[in-house]
Design a protein around this motif. Structure first.
Motif, PDB file in Angstrom:
ATOM      1  N   ASP A  56       0.949  -1.880   0.341  1.00  0.00           N
ATOM      2  CA  ASP A  56      -0.067   0.115  -0.198  1.00  0.00           C
ATOM      3  C   ASP A  56       1.169   1.275  -0.029  1.00  0.00           C
ATOM      4  O   ASP A  56       0.450   2.255  -0.916  1.00  0.00           O
ATOM      5  N   TYR A  57       2.165   0.900   0.027  1.00  0.00           N
ATOM      6  CA  TYR A  57       3.038   2.430   0.434  1.00  0.00           C
ATOM      7  C   TYR A  57       4.059   2.690  -0.572  1.00  0.00           C
ATOM      8  O   TYR A  57       4.232   3.346  -0.658  1.00  0.00           O
ATOM      9  N   LEU A  58       4.723   1.613  -1.231  1.00  0.00           N
ATOM     10  CA  LEU A  58       5.693   1.623  -2.271  1.00  0.00           C
ATOM     11  C   LEU A  58       5.105   0.987  -3.361  1.00  0.00           C
ATOM     12  O   LEU A  58       4.108  -0.383  -3.659  1.00  0.00           O
ATOM     13  N   PRO A  59       4.675   1.712  -4.147  1.00  0.00           N
ATOM     14  CA  PRO A  59       4.745   1.577  -5.556  1.00  0.00           C
ATOM     15  C   PRO A  59       4.925  -0.003  -6.424  1.00  0.00           C
ATOM     16  O   PRO A  59       6.195  -0.263  -5.582  1.00  0.00           O
ATOM     17  N   TRP A  60       4.355  -0.482  -7.300  1.00  0.00           N
ATOM     18  CA  TRP A  60       4.938  -2.005  -7.568  1.00  0.00           C
ATOM     19  C   TRP A  60       6.037  -1.359  -9.276  1.00  0.00           C
ATOM     20  O   TRP A  60       6.593  -2.702  -8.892  1.00  0.00           O
ATOM     21  N   TRP A  61       5.951  -0.629  -9.267  1.00  0.00           N
ATOM     22  CA  TRP A  61       7.039  -0.012  -9.906  1.00  0.00           C
ATOM     23  C   TRP A  61       8.501   0.518  -9.947  1.00  0.00           C
ATOM     24  O   TRP A  61       9.333   0.738 -10.226  1.00  0.00           O
ATOM     25  N   LEU A  62       8.441   0.641  -8.619  1.00  0.00           N
ATOM     26  CA  LEU A  62       9.800   0.712  -7.630  1.00  0.00           C
ATOM     27  C   LEU A  62      10.660   0.421  -7.838  1.00  0.00           C
ATOM     28  O   LEU A  62      11.882   0.467  -7.948  1.00  0.00           O
ATOM     29  N   THR A  63      10.272  -1.670  -8.208  1.00  0.00           N
ATOM     30  CA  THR A  63      12.097  -2.185  -8.978  1.00  0.00           C
ATOM     31  C   THR A  63      12.151  -2.139 -10.012  1.00  0.00           C
ATOM     32  O   THR A  63      13.865  -2.071 -10.333  1.00  0.00           O
TER      33      THR A  63
END
Length: 88
Positions: A56-63
């Motif tokens: 909920d806090y980290l976006p999926w595209w961060l990786t």
């Protein structure tokens, strides 16, 4: 006694391998931004998949952003050094 001797032999052999593979490992580790970003991307991906509350806090595209940053760090930012080959 025999086990101690084998450990000493393996310890010395590993030291010789490390010296030949990366002569200046400390300086190399300080400059290895691409490796740091890849490790951070792996950690982020593991956290996103293992701990669902964090998603909920980290976006999926961060990786993906971290991996693109690692590619940029490797190919554009890190100093290019010519291949020496064997200096012997």
């Amino acid at each position: 006694m025999l086990v101690h001797n084998w450990r000493e032999v393996l310890k010395r052999a590993w030291f010789a391998v490390r010296v030949r593979l990366i002569p200046d490992a400390a300086a190399t580790a300080k400059k290895a931004w691409s490796l740091r970003l890849i490790e951070l991307a792996a950690l982020t991906d593991i956290i996103l998949n293992v701990v669902p509350v964090v998603s909920d806090y980290l976006p999926w595209w961060l990786t993906l952003v971290l991996l693109v940053g690692a590619w940029i760090a490797r190919h554009l930012i890190q100093k290019k050094e010519p291949a020496d080959g064997d200096k012997a």
